[in-house]
Design an enzyme around this catalytic site. Structure first.
Site, short mmCIF file in Angstrom:
data_model
loop_
_atom_site.label_atom_id
_atom_site.label_comp_id
_atom_site.label_asym_id
_atom_site.label_seq_id
_atom_site.Cartn_x
_atom_site.Cartn_y
_atom_site.Cartn_z
N HIS A 107 -26.33 34.90 30.47
CA HIS A 107 -26.65 33.79 29.57
C HIS A 107 -27.78 32.94 30.12
O HIS A 107 -27.99 32.87 31.35
CB HIS A 107 -25.41 32.94 29.31
CG HIS A 107 -24.38 33.64 28.47
ND1 HIS A 107 -23.29 33.00 27.96
CD2 HIS A 107 -24.30 34.93 28.04
CE1 HIS A 107 -22.57 33.85 27.24
NE2 HIS A 107 -23.15 35.03 27.29
N GLU A 109 -28.08 29.70 30.38
CA GLU A 109 -27.63 28.64 31.29
C GLU A 109 -27.32 29.21 32.67
O GLU A 109 -27.66 28.60 33.69
CB GLU A 109 -26.35 27.98 30.74
CG GLU A 109 -26.46 27.48 29.32
CD GLU A 109 -26.02 28.48 28.26
OE1 GLU A 109 -25.39 28.06 27.28
OE2 GLU A 109 -26.30 29.70 28.41
N CYS A 135 -21.16 28.51 26.26
CA CYS A 135 -19.84 29.12 26.13
C CYS A 135 -18.93 28.57 27.23
O CYS A 135 -19.39 27.84 28.12
CB CYS A 135 -19.95 30.64 26.23
SG CYS A 135 -20.30 31.24 27.89
N CYS A 138 -20.11 29.59 30.82
CA CYS A 138 -21.26 28.77 31.26
C CYS A 138 -20.82 27.33 31.52
O CYS A 138 -21.32 26.70 32.46
CB CYS A 138 -22.37 28.80 30.21
SG CYS A 138 -23.20 30.40 30.10
#
Length: 176
Positions: A107, A109, A135, A138
């Site tokens: 991801h 992040e 999410c 993260c």
């Protein structure tokens, strides 16, 4: 090299409100974006590097109005990108927002935090600007990294993320 002639006047003033110094000959730009707009625009640009077929996400970590690092979603380094191999999640018919571990991608992040770590940059006390609400995986990384504020534009159903951020006292700022 440009030089000033005798008709050019430069005057340096101290702004009493915040003790910054500015030069009067620089034109003021009334359409200059706010810091939030500026940083979200950069997160949008970072997202264009994504190799994910489902969603393009970009993230930047900022401290004291300085960009520390950026990240976008895609396969790890040295791994073939999903836009070349196809999406594992599509092949397995996994709905968006579920079973994040069943994905070849990292991801945005996560990549931003990883990049900072690789370069020895502390992100504690920083602000995350992300195109999407993080999410829950993260969110845990963001909390442990010491990020204090999260700005995001696109929201999806993530009650665990929101609950964890509230408990960790991380400020969430949805951008419309």
């Amino acid at each position: 090299m440009n030089s000033l002639d005798s008709s050019d006047k430069i005057s340096i003033n101290s702004d009493a409100d915040n003790n910054t110094i500015y030069e009067q000959f620089i034109p003021i730009q009334p359409d200059r974006p706010s810091w939030t707009t500026y940083f979200m625009g950069i997160a949008d640009l970072v997202a264009t590097r994504s190799t994910c077929i489902r969603r393009k996400v970009g993230a930047i970590l900022v401290k004291d109005r300085r960009i520390l690092c950026s990240g976008y979603n895609g396969a790890p380094s040295k791994i073939t990108h999903c836009n070349e191999t196809g999406c594992l999640r599509d092949q397995m018919k996994i709905p968006s927002g579920e079973k994040h571990e069943l994905c070849r991608g990292v991801h945005a992040e996560q990549n931003a935090i990883i990049q900072a770590a690789c370069h020895g940059i502390s992100v504690s006390g920083s602000t995350l600007y992300c195109t999407d609400l993080p999410c829950s995986i993260c969110a845990k990384m963001i909390i442990n990294a010491g990020v204090t504020d999260v700005y995001f534009r696109n929201r999806y159903n993530a009650p665990i993320t929101i609950a964890m951020f509230e408990q960790a006292k991380i400020n969430l700022f949805p951008i419309t």
